[in-house]
Design an enzyme around this catalytic site. Structure first.
Site, PDB file in Angstrom:
ATOM      1  N   ASP A 169       0.826  -1.216   0.000  1.00  0.00           N
ATOM      2  CA  ASP A 169       0.000   0.000   0.000  1.00  0.00           C
ATOM      3  C   ASP A 169       0.854   1.257   0.000  1.00  0.00           C
ATOM      4  OD1 ASP A 169      -2.581   1.495   0.371  1.00  0.00           O
ATOM      5  OD2 ASP A 169      -1.569   2.078   2.226  1.00  0.00           O
ATOM      6  N   SER A 191      -6.677   0.104  -0.360  1.00  0.00           N
ATOM      7  CA  SER A 191      -5.798   0.854   0.536  1.00  0.00           C
ATOM      8  C   SER A 191      -6.333   0.872   1.964  1.00  0.00           C
ATOM      9  CB  SER A 191      -5.633   2.287   0.020  1.00  0.00           C
ATOM     10  OG  SER A 191      -4.797   3.034   0.874  1.00  0.00           O
ATOM     11  N   LYS A 195      -5.101  -2.190   5.265  1.00  0.00           N
ATOM     12  CA  LYS A 195      -4.467  -1.748   6.510  1.00  0.00           C
ATOM     13  C   LYS A 195      -5.303  -2.146   7.721  1.00  0.00           C
ATOM     14  CE  LYS A 195      -3.778   2.659   5.300  1.00  0.00           C
ATOM     15  NZ  LYS A 195      -3.856   2.865   3.842  1.00  0.00           N
TER      16      LYS A 195
END
Length: 453
Positions: A169, A191, A195
């Protein structure tokens, strides 16, 4: 795709997506691995992102992309007894969006564990890490082991992405802005969710903003993005829900890094603007309800509100500051009593108040105009890694729905170099939209909630 002796023809892969083809799981994983290992050229990564931006991805492709990104690095591990308590919130960005600062400690005060991994500001939106770094000594760089220790002793932390977490990312995020692919739904989904999934969360609430100061300009675009985020998040094992919230006027009365921290502390003291408190309480209520800490949404909201009123969230915020490097005397000065905040924060060298040019009811304060001017004054960055001035910002002296007279001060701008020139003043004056009371949009800030699957 042709692959001979381990060599991949990325040009062929790019062409397949450019022409509207669907990439296989293997092809997507090979692409993400090459991004992580730096065995693909930046120009080819950019070309692939543009192909994805133009042709989109079906849900299965987006899910595979996100999973591959998540698995490109470390996945955090937590004690078994925390399994249902690890929660987080994410916002797609706006002007004056400081919700994370009071929300993380409020959730921790309700028994949750909040390993909030945040980002920096880019273009017109502010970054949570930039805001916190206006605090002397605050360290956003923590290892996974340090994060776990802070979560155990304090209950929450707000940190930057570690080197080991989702390295794919980092590469894609840096290139999205320079390739004009920021607003691609599959790339945004990959993205954000990669995470959050790498945090091993049990519950995630995403605040998808829409309006003139948001990436999504209308509710339909926000709903499309929110649905993608919710679907992929749940498919990766994170109980994910999303709210759609209006982002035309700024949240709260302060815009700019240090000013927003000050306003967040005021919120934690049970004060501060009503719209800021409303969003903190609503988003926190959804998190508590979804993770099972509250039986109903209303009881979740009441629990969050109570932590703001009784000082428990403020106590945890102070402990988080100290755990992340702020000296105890500074943390105490900020969180105890009503001391002058500018004994801790550096005040900008110059302030100026602009005055309303007409009488009437404040219909809107255009957040995008404010953000653009403050960006030019040094509060934001155009490229990742650029320095910013934490002291630059603005205080709104009026609120939407308020009646103003011609000549009433409506905004106080904090600036240094460059100065606030005549062109910028004129542009800023256009942000204050005055009309009649019937033109005021008094609908709730949160328009819709998209439940987990």
């Amino acid at each position: 795709m042709s692959a001979a002796r381990g060599r991949v023809n990325f040009a062929e892969l790019i062409k397949k997506k450019r022409d509207g083809g669907q990439l296989s799981k293997e092809e997507i994983c090979i692409f993400v691995r090459a991004v992580t290992d730096k065995t693909i050229k930046d120009s080819q990564i950019g070309a692939m992102m543009m192909a994805i931006w133009q042709k989109g991805m079906v849900p299965a492709e987006t899910l595979t992309l996100t999973r591959a990104m998540m698995q490109s690095g470390e996945v955090l591990q937590w004690p078994q007894e925390w399994k249902s308590l690890i929660v987080d919130k994410h916002s797609t960005g706006g002007v004056g969006d400081k919700i994370s600062l009071p929300l993380a400690p409020a959730l921790a005060a309700c028994g949750c564990k909040v390993p909030m991994i945040s980002g920096r500001g880019l273009a017109h939106t502010g970054g949570t890490l930039d805001k916190l770094e206006s605090l002397p000594g605050f360290n956003v760089h923590q290892t996974s082991q340090q994060v776990a220790k802070i979560i155990e002793t304090v209950g929450c932390c707000i940190v930057g992405q570690t080197e080991e977490l989702v390295p794919a990312d980092k590469v894609l995020y840096a290139l999205r802005d320079v390739t004009s692919t920021v607003d691609s739904v599959p790339l945004i989904t990959g993205s954000i969710i990669s995470k959050k999934a790498a945090e091993s969360l049990s519950t995630l609430v995403i605040d998808v903003k829409y309006g003139n100061a948001a990436f999504c300009k209308d509710m339909n675009a926000a709903r499309e993005l929110a649905q993608s985020l919710v679907t992929v998040g749940n498919n990766l094992g994170v109980r994910t829900g999303a709210v759609l919230s209006r982002m035309d006027s700024p949240i709260g009365r302060c815009i700019g890094n240090s000013l927003e921290v000050i306003e967040s502390i005021e919120c934690l003291k049970g004060q501060g603007p009503d719209d800021l408190k409303e969003l903190v309480i609503c988003l926190g209520g959804y998190v508590l309800w979804m993770c099972g800490r509250a039986a109903t949404l209303d009881s979740g909201k009441k629990d969050i509100a109570k932590t703001l009123e009784n000082g428990e969230a403020l106590r945890i915020f102070q402990a988080m500051l100290e755990a992340q490097g702020v000296q105890p005397e500074i943390a105490t000065a900020l969180c105890v009593g009503n001391q002058d905040y500018f004994q801790v924060f550096r005040r900008a060298q110059s302030q100026i108040e602009l005055k309303a040019e007409a009488e009437g009811t404040v219909v809107e304060i255009n957040g995008m105009r404010l953000a653009e001017v403050l960006h030019k004054l040094g509060a934001g960055r155009t490229q990742p890694g650029e320095p910013i001035n934490h002291s630059i910002g603005a205080e709104l002296l009026v609120t939407v729905g308020q009646h103003v007279q011609k000549g009433d001060p409506w905004i106080r701008v904090h600036y240094e170099t460059p100065a606030l020139g005549e062109d910028m003043r004129a542009y800023l004056q256009g942000a204050l939209i005055v009309g009649n009371p019937a033109q005021v949009n008094d609908s709730p800030l949160i328009s819709e909630f998209i439940l987990p699957n």
